[in-house]
Design a protein around this motif. Structure first.
Motif, PDB file in Angstrom:
ATOM      1  N   LEU A 582       0.816  -1.223   0.000  1.00 13.83           N
ATOM      2  CA  LEU A 582       0.000   0.000   0.000  1.00 13.83           C
ATOM      3  C   LEU A 582       0.844   1.266   0.000  1.00 13.83           C
ATOM      4  N   LEU A 583       2.064   1.163   0.487  1.00 16.22           N
ATOM      5  CA  LEU A 583       2.940   2.331   0.513  1.00 16.22           C
ATOM      6  C   LEU A 583       4.046   2.226  -0.529  1.00 16.22           C
ATOM      7  N   SER A 584       3.815   1.388  -1.521  1.00 13.44           N
ATOM      8  CA  SER A 584       4.826   1.145  -2.548  1.00 13.44           C
ATOM      9  C   SER A 584       4.981   2.336  -3.482  1.00 13.44           C
ATOM     10  N   GLU A 585       6.044   2.298  -4.258  1.00 13.21           N
ATOM     11  CA  GLU A 585       6.326   3.374  -5.203  1.00 13.21           C
ATOM     12  C   GLU A 585       5.215   3.500  -6.236  1.00 13.21           C
ATOM     13  N   VAL A 586       4.673   2.371  -6.692  1.00 16.96           N
ATOM     14  CA  VAL A 586       3.635   2.428  -7.721  1.00 16.96           C
ATOM     15  C   VAL A 586       2.367   3.086  -7.182  1.00 16.96           C
ATOM     16  N   MET A 587       2.064   2.898  -5.897  1.00 16.52           N
ATOM     17  CA  MET A 587       0.901   3.555  -5.300  1.00 16.52           C
ATOM     18  C   MET A 587       1.154   5.048  -5.115  1.00 16.52           C
ATOM     19  N   VAL A 588       2.327   5.390  -4.634  1.00 20.75           N
ATOM     20  CA  VAL A 588       2.661   6.803  -4.428  1.00 20.75           C
ATOM     21  C   VAL A 588       2.652   7.556  -5.756  1.00 20.75           C
ATOM     22  N   ASN A 589       3.279   6.949  -6.761  1.00 15.27           N
ATOM     23  CA  ASN A 589       3.409   7.618  -8.059  1.00 15.27           C
ATOM     24  C   ASN A 589       2.122   7.638  -8.870  1.00 15.27           C
ATOM     25  N   SER A 590       1.129   6.845  -8.455  1.00 17.95           N
ATOM     26  CA  SER A 590      -0.130   6.825  -9.211  1.00 17.95           C
ATOM     27  C   SER A 590      -0.840   8.172  -9.147  1.00 17.95           C
ATOM     28  N   GLY A 591      -0.648   8.894  -8.051  1.00 18.75           N
ATOM     29  CA  GLY A 591      -1.283  10.191  -7.893  1.00 18.75           C
ATOM     30  C   GLY A 591      -2.744  10.122  -7.491  1.00 18.75           C
TER      31      GLY A 591
END
Length: 631
Positions: A582-591
């Motif tokens: 849930l705190l992964s880069e892909v989640m953060v970068n999704s916006g």
């Protein structure tokens, strides 16, 4: 049961690329491991994967009509094909096979688009008519079988039984549709007719689509069937009682035709037990029944399944799985192709996996809760509606709106103190209240979860619009019937039937659903709500007429459901995995997300302050989708 795929050049006579269509079709090998073939003509290519059930030695697909005018790819079963076949033989049509596929072909030649009105069963098919230079697609009335499609920038129309079929076309557009992300965090699935992708769609249940070669733009799907919403007189409780068993038995009976081993799921609940009881009275051989249980009493129903199996002396198969069976987590994103948050997908996958070891076709009890008002939420909705009727909306909205905003979410408290959702619902009209009560994350929670940038892109869109679109057609019905209609248009097809189709097809297992026989549905849906929900008992008349067939402790025990212990997982063995995903880069970068709110949801759950297992699972499945989609 099969998988279908195709490419249609709307404005070109060029033959579609055979290698691309093969790549698309190979992605659904699991849907039809027995055979696969192709059909190509100028402007069109059709592909098929076959799971042989009826006319095993014949009925290859793609199949051309005897006069070579039309060609079909078909997924499903037509239960009245023998009667239709005779009717078409009498009209002079020729048949070269003994299965149901050719019946659809000749029905198209005779009745054109109206052929769907003659079909009784579950189906998704596409017919290319060389003479009329058109492609016709149709999906069954209740949406038991799926059908996805997209129009690509290069002018190619592509379709398939699963979204992964479309994704395997190199020109497929992976741009996400913002509104469906809002929908997903309300419902836990993407409601028809949209998919998670901006330019791909699901053909809605009871709809067909006719594409004429050379047309300037994509035609709109045409609705050919809907649940009955206008009736002269509701079925009374007595009328329902008098006919229900005979109609259910007939719906089961026509689903027993197969040339392969056939059985039934048996959970020990009312609906699957009813199907088994009907099957036992219709066949001389013992019914093959399949059950799974859990090694935790809280989630285990096997004692009740064994009781029904013993009563009808079935050939019973049972498997006990660990309550910590979470090794499927990474497989779910591949299975469903778009975000899907029903955690019962895990035990459903397991029961299909186990059943396939013994049978190729299984009957299930799905659809009974929606048709006969079996869910607990119908009772709660009815109770709230009685209170809403005491005060006009203009008074309720400010009073309960304030209470709904200020009252804390007390997951740890006794049930009578957990009133936040109730207060919110009392401030709303019937449709909005039901939407609020079933949402995984309510509107205020979604507002906190989403980033400001994403909320700006949504531009005020709210998933309530999905319910409004359907609810506007049935506002003249009573509140419980409205809720049932909404569920059959959204939850049944988007969640329940999607879950069963993907889980069963992952194991090349065909599942048939007699409670969703459209003739049974047309007869039973108009029943008065009092006949379905009485004295706090859902499916009241169904249970009453089943009393000679099933024990009371099966009929009247508390509904258990096919649950998994998410709350325990996220505070124990899956705590680190949850946080990492849930705190992964892909989640953060999704916006899409306010990551501070995501962290708060994790922390509150971990500390036991709130049970956030449902929203956390919903986020976890979305993270898995984003990860897969970025590959």
């Amino acid at each position: 049961m099969c998988g279908i795929a195709g490419i249609y050049q709307l404005n070109s006579q060029a033959t579609p690329d055979q290698q691309i269509l093969s790549l698309m079709n190979d992605s659904q090998l699991h849907r039809g491991p027995d055979a696969g073939d192709y059909f190509f003509q100028p402007s069109v290519g059709l592909a098929h994967r076959r799971l042989s059930i009826i006319d095993i030695a014949g009925s290859p697909q793609p199949m051309q009509s005897a006069n070579q005018q039309a060609c079909i790819v078909f997924n499903g079963e037509i239960y009245n094909y023998r009667q239709l076949r005779q009717q078409l033989l009498d009209k002079g049509y020729q048949f070269n096979t003994n299965g149901d596929t050719e019946t659809i072909l000749n029905a198209w030649l005779e009745w054109g688009e109206d052929c769907v009105h003659h079909l009784r069963g579950m189906f998704a098919f596409a017919i290319w008519d060389k003479q009329r230079q058109c492609l016709f697609l149709a999906r069954d009335r209740l949406g038991i079988k799926p059908l996805f499609y997209s129009l690509l920038d290069n002018g190619e129309f592509i379709f398939g039984s699963e979204l992964k079929v479309l994704r395997n076309h190199p020109q497929f557009d992976k741009q996400l549709r913002d509104s469906t992300i809002e929908d997903y965090f309300s419902f836990g699935y993407i409601p028809e007719p949209h998919t998670i992708y901006q330019h791909s769609y699901k053909l809605s249940p009871g709809h067909s689509l006719l594409l004429q070669h050379g047309q300037a733009s994509l035609a709109q799907p045409k609705q050919y069937w809907d649940l009955p919403t206008q009736w002269q007189q509701d079925l009374s409780e007595q009328q329902l009682s008098d006919e229900l068993i005979s109609r259910l038995r007939e719906a089961v009976d026509i689903r027993l035709v197969a040339e392969v081993p056939l059985g039934a799921f048996l959970s020990g609940g009312v609906d699957s037990s009813a199907v088994v009881a009907m099957m036992a009275g219709l066949q001389s051989d013992p019914v093959n029944t399949c059950s799974i249980g859990f090694d935790s009493p809280e989630f285990n129903e096997t004692d009740f399944a064994r009781e029904v199996a013993a009563r009808y002396q079935t050939n019973h198969h049972e498997n006990i799985v660990s309550q910590n069976d979470f090794e499927l987590l990474d497989k779910l994103a591949d299975l469903y192709d778009e975000p899907y948050a029903d955690s019962s997908a895990i035990p459903t996958y397991r029961v299909c996996q186990m059943a396939r070891q013994h049978v190729t076709v299984a009957l299930s009890g799905d659809g009974a809760d929606e048709l006969f008002a079996g869910y607990r939420r119908y009772k709660l909705h009815q109770q709230e509606e009685r209170f809403r009727n005491l005060l006009p909306l203009a008074i309720r909205k400010p009073i309960f709106g304030i209470l709904g905003r200020l009252y804390p979410k007390l997951d740890w408290a006794p049930r009578f103190l957990r009133a936040k959702t109730t207060f919110q619902s009392l401030a709303l009209d019937t449709v909005a209240a039901y939407h609020n009560s079933i949402a995984i994350l309510r509107s205020d929670q979604r507002q906190r979860l989403f980033s400001n940038t994403f909320k700006q892109r949504l531009n005020g869109y709210n998933s309530l619009q999905v319910f409004r679109r359907h609810g506007d057609k049935v506002m003249h019905l009573d509140p419980m019937k409205i809720a049932q209609y909404l569920d059959m248009k959204t939850y049944l097809v988007g969640d329940i039937l999607t879950k069963v189709d993907r889980a069963s097809m992952a194991h090349s297992l065909e599942v048939r659903v007699p409670f969703l026989d459209h003739k049974l549905v047309e007869w039973a849906f108009p029943a008065h709500s009092f006949a379905n929900l009485q004295n706090g008992i859902g499916k009241f008349t169904l249970k009453k007429v089943l009393q000679p067939h099933l024990p009371d402790d099966v009929l009247y025990r508390k509904k258990m459901g096919f649950a998994v212990p998410l709350a325990q997982w996220f505070r124990g063995p899956l705590q680190q995995k949850l946080q990492d995903k849930l705190l992964s880069e892909v989640m953060v970068n999704s916006g899409f997300f306010n990551m501070a709110e995501v962290k708060q949801l994790i922390d509150d759950h971990k500390r036991g302050l709130k049970d956030n297992s449902a929203p956390l699972w919903t986020l976890l499945m979305f993270a898995a989708f984003l990860e897969r989609n970025s590959q």
